[in-house]
Enzyme design. Structure first.
Site, short mmCIF file in Angstrom:
data_model
loop_
_atom_site.label_atom_id
_atom_site.label_comp_id
_atom_site.label_asym_id
_atom_site.label_seq_id
_atom_site.Cartn_x
_atom_site.Cartn_y
_atom_site.Cartn_z
CB VAL A 72 45.85 30.56 37.85
CG1 VAL A 72 44.10 31.06 38.14
CG2 VAL A 72 46.00 29.36 38.89
CB CYS A 73 43.95 33.78 35.27
SG CYS A 73 42.88 35.44 34.77
CB THR A 74 46.59 36.93 32.42
OG1 THR A 74 46.76 37.48 33.56
CG2 THR A 74 45.41 37.04 31.78
CB ALA A 129 40.31 28.90 32.34
#
Length: 274
Positions: A151-153, A202
């Site tokens: 998730v995310c970075t 994202a």
């Protein structure tokens, strides 16, 4: 990759804005299939199948990144969700205001059916990308996992391990340029992207969408829909401001500034809490 170079490009600055300009014409909100780099992932699990899901925690992660997917995946029949960290105990978020308990250490875990790597602010992401013990553990777990997700970075951490080489992936919007230019990855500005057994989401809230998609792959669409209803996930935000491709430069800079300030304020007092 130097520490300072990573910090300079990871989340902030003109490079992130430029990346958004280049990708603004692309669509959002759907999962994209890539050419599999390996054998096809497993089909939806049969009833009664036990599934061991581990979510990695590391200092500075963003709170919703692990807890949102945990809310979804823990509802799957036969699934167990466990928070894992280098050491058992509380692990603090990027704002240092909240800690989540890691019940298992990476030394205790040598196999997972599903691995999820959350994202973080600069402090957490950089440290995780440079933590060789964590990277080796992720690589070892991925060898036998059914699904490896982020998730995310968290996708930057997977890229640092080498798991995204030659793949399509997504990440937090302001980190897209860094992912694209520093690794052999095709960035897609989507809510989640599947490439073989790897699924990347994202930023932050996209982890919920990714988890529901993963739930459908594991247990079938009907079960995933039932989970969505069970947690009443029917988002209707008061503003249409969550898509970076539609946001103006001023709003993007304000968003990044708010993140930076929330992650850096009162560092000394918060750090004393353990």
């Amino acid at each position: 990759m130097s520490h300072m170079t990573t910090r300079r490009h990871l989340l902030r600055g003109a490079a992130a804005t430029a990346a958004l300009t280049m990708t603004s014409a692309a669509g959002t909100g759907t999962a994209q299939a890539a050419k599999p780099a390996q054998a096809a992932p497993p089909t939806p699990a049969a009833a009664g199948t036990m599934l061991d899901i581990g979510i990695l925690l590391y200092d500075g992660y963003s709170l919703l990144d692990p807890t949102g997917p945990a809310e979804v995946l823990s509802r799957l029949p036969g699934a167990t969700v466990t928070m894992v960290a280098q050491k058992r105990g509380p692990v603090r978020t990027d704002t240092r205001d909240v800690a989540v308990m890691a019940e298992r250490s990476i030394a205790d875990v040598d196999h997972l059916d599903v691995l999820l790597v959350p994202g973080a602010g600069n402090r957490g992401t950089v440290a995780a990308m440079e933590n060789q013990e964590l990277l080796r553990w992720i690589r070892r777990i991925d060898r036998h996992s059914q699904w490896t997700t982020s998730v995310c970075t968290g996708s930057l951490v997977l890229a640092a391990v080498g798991l995204l080489k030659g793949r399509r992936a997504t990440t937090y919007w302001a980190s897209a340029e860094y992912l694209r230019t520093h690794y052999d990855v095709t960035y897609l500005p989507e809510r989640y992207v599947r490439s073989g057994k790897i699924i990347t989401a994202a930023g932050v809230s996209a982890g919920l969408d990714m988890a529901l998609y993963l739930a459908s792959l594991i247990a079938g669409d009907d079960t995933a829909k039932a989970v969505q209803l069970a947690i009443e996930y029917d988002p209707r935000p008061p503003f249409d401001a969550g898509d970076a491709a539609k946001a103006d430069p001023e709003l993007k800079q304000r968003a990044l500034r708010l993140l930076a300030e929330s992650q850096e304020q009162e560092v000394a007092p918060k750090s004393r809490r353990g």
